[in-house]
Design a protein around this motif. Sequence first.
Motif, PDB file in Angstrom:
ATOM      1  N   ALA A  32       0.827  -1.226   0.052  1.00  0.00           N
ATOM      2  CA  ALA A  32      -0.024   0.045  -0.160  1.00  0.00           C
ATOM      3  C   ALA A  32       0.836   1.218  -0.140  1.00  0.00           C
ATOM      4  O   ALA A  32       2.044   1.181   0.741  1.00  0.00           O
ATOM      5  N   LEU A  48      -6.647   0.408   4.760  1.00  0.00           N
ATOM      6  CA  LEU A  48      -5.707  -0.388   4.907  1.00  0.00           C
ATOM      7  C   LEU A  48      -6.055  -1.806   5.587  1.00  0.00           C
ATOM      8  O   LEU A  48      -5.882  -2.969   5.279  1.00  0.00           O
ATOM      9  N   ILE A  51      -8.060  -3.883   2.943  1.00  0.00           N
ATOM     10  CA  ILE A  51      -7.005  -4.543   2.198  1.00  0.00           C
ATOM     11  C   ILE A  51      -6.600  -5.805   3.217  1.00  0.00           C
ATOM     12  O   ILE A  51      -6.565  -6.972   2.734  1.00  0.00           O
ATOM     13  N   LEU A  62       3.425  -1.011   3.921  1.00  0.00           N
ATOM     14  CA  LEU A  62       3.116   0.338   3.695  1.00  0.00           C
ATOM     15  C   LEU A  62       4.165   1.281   3.335  1.00  0.00           C
ATOM     16  O   LEU A  62       5.303   1.265   3.904  1.00  0.00           O
ATOM     17  N   ILE A 118      -1.586  -0.939  -4.006  1.00  0.00           N
ATOM     18  CA  ILE A 118      -2.708  -0.303  -4.114  1.00  0.00           C
ATOM     19  C   ILE A 118      -2.097   1.176  -3.581  1.00  0.00           C
ATOM     20  O   ILE A 118      -1.891   1.463  -2.674  1.00  0.00           O
ATOM     21  N   ASN A 171     -10.050   7.034   0.212  1.00  0.00           N
ATOM     22  CA  ASN A 171      -9.378   6.137   0.237  1.00  0.00           C
ATOM     23  C   ASN A 171     -10.369   4.850   0.093  1.00  0.00           C
ATOM     24  O   ASN A 171      -9.967   3.801  -0.582  1.00  0.00           O
TER      25      ASN A 171
END
Length: 400
Positions: A32, A48, A51, A62, A118, A171
């Motif tokens: 991410a 998040l 996901i 991340l 992503i 988001n």
Amino acid sequence: MLHPAARQPAAQPTAEAPLPPLDLSSARRVLAVRLDNIGDVVMAGPALSTIRRAAPKATLTLLCSPAGREAARLLPAVDETLVARAVWQDAGNRLSFDPNRELAFVERLRAGRFDAAIIFTSFSQSVFPPAYACYLAGIPIRAGQANEFGGSVLSHAVPAAPDGTHQVERNLHLVEALGLPVADRSLIVSLPRSAIDSAHRLLESIGIEPLRPFVALAPGASAAARRYPAERYAEIAAGLADRLGWPIVVLGGTTDRAAADTIAAAGPGIRSLAGRTDVAEWATVIGAARVLVSSHSAPIHLADAVRTPVVCLFSGTDRESEWAPRDTPAVLLREPTACAPCRRFDCPIGLPCLDIAPADAVEAVVALLDGRPVADAPSEPVPASTGDALPEDRWNRFAS
């Protein structure tokens, strides 16, 4: 390894042909991307977590800034961080011209062997620079929001959320368009027990007794255009100390120490912890406070995550609809100006949008605590007790 169908480039979506759902159920490594400040990473938390649920077998990494890494440690969905200072995020033009540095960055991404990336962006950012870096790194799935043409740099291009959409919802708009179901749209952080214990000790070190009420005040902001003057914050702090009879605790980073010293000098009940807390301790102190008074910066999002009421001196750089707290009582104060939203990092005309009388901010805090409606509140405040003691679970509610 991803399901083979998920490795095929997706068609660009249209109103008639939305993207097929992205299958991450067998992914092993998911990246991410959120290369911004503390508050931006906190607001990526619900996406998040989405996901994380969609990729239960994967390590979720991340890609974030050095500041963002501190916030990522509070998000239980994140397994690890990859820290970078990306050239496409260099707002101050501080990075030298160094193509070899950028090629090395692509190799760092390649070494991660990610199945999918992503990419989260704000309304003003282009998704294509990070997507192209992921393309060069060999990441087969590259998903992000874009209204501009970018060829096949993105494998999964989602039409961008409309202007004015809250950043949390922007988001979530991305992951929902990819077919990932959202279970919870609220911000939440997980506070380490060590941070809770440390926050106890820090407050005691400045004379704040355990479980006693106090006001947190955070004057800092990453952009000068969002900073309410320290001298006026001092008036707010002195006014609150007089009206409530509670201590005022000034929070911030090392760069906020000068402002904090100015504020703390306004009265004996005003104490500073600026430069003495990390982000987890910062969030814990905010969570223990009865109310937060802040500039438009990371503390208002931390307060939203720990459900501490907020009075924000909100500048005209952005729209309230994009950044306001959503799950905690909040009042955003701003003087209307023709130039808002200006999207600037500095203000060439003297911050007229922040020409807010300190007495008005004090009254907003008192009204919020009393549960009275306040002008310009984004939602009706809920009652907030002004009793003497702080419930014990305020410290422990978000403990990991």
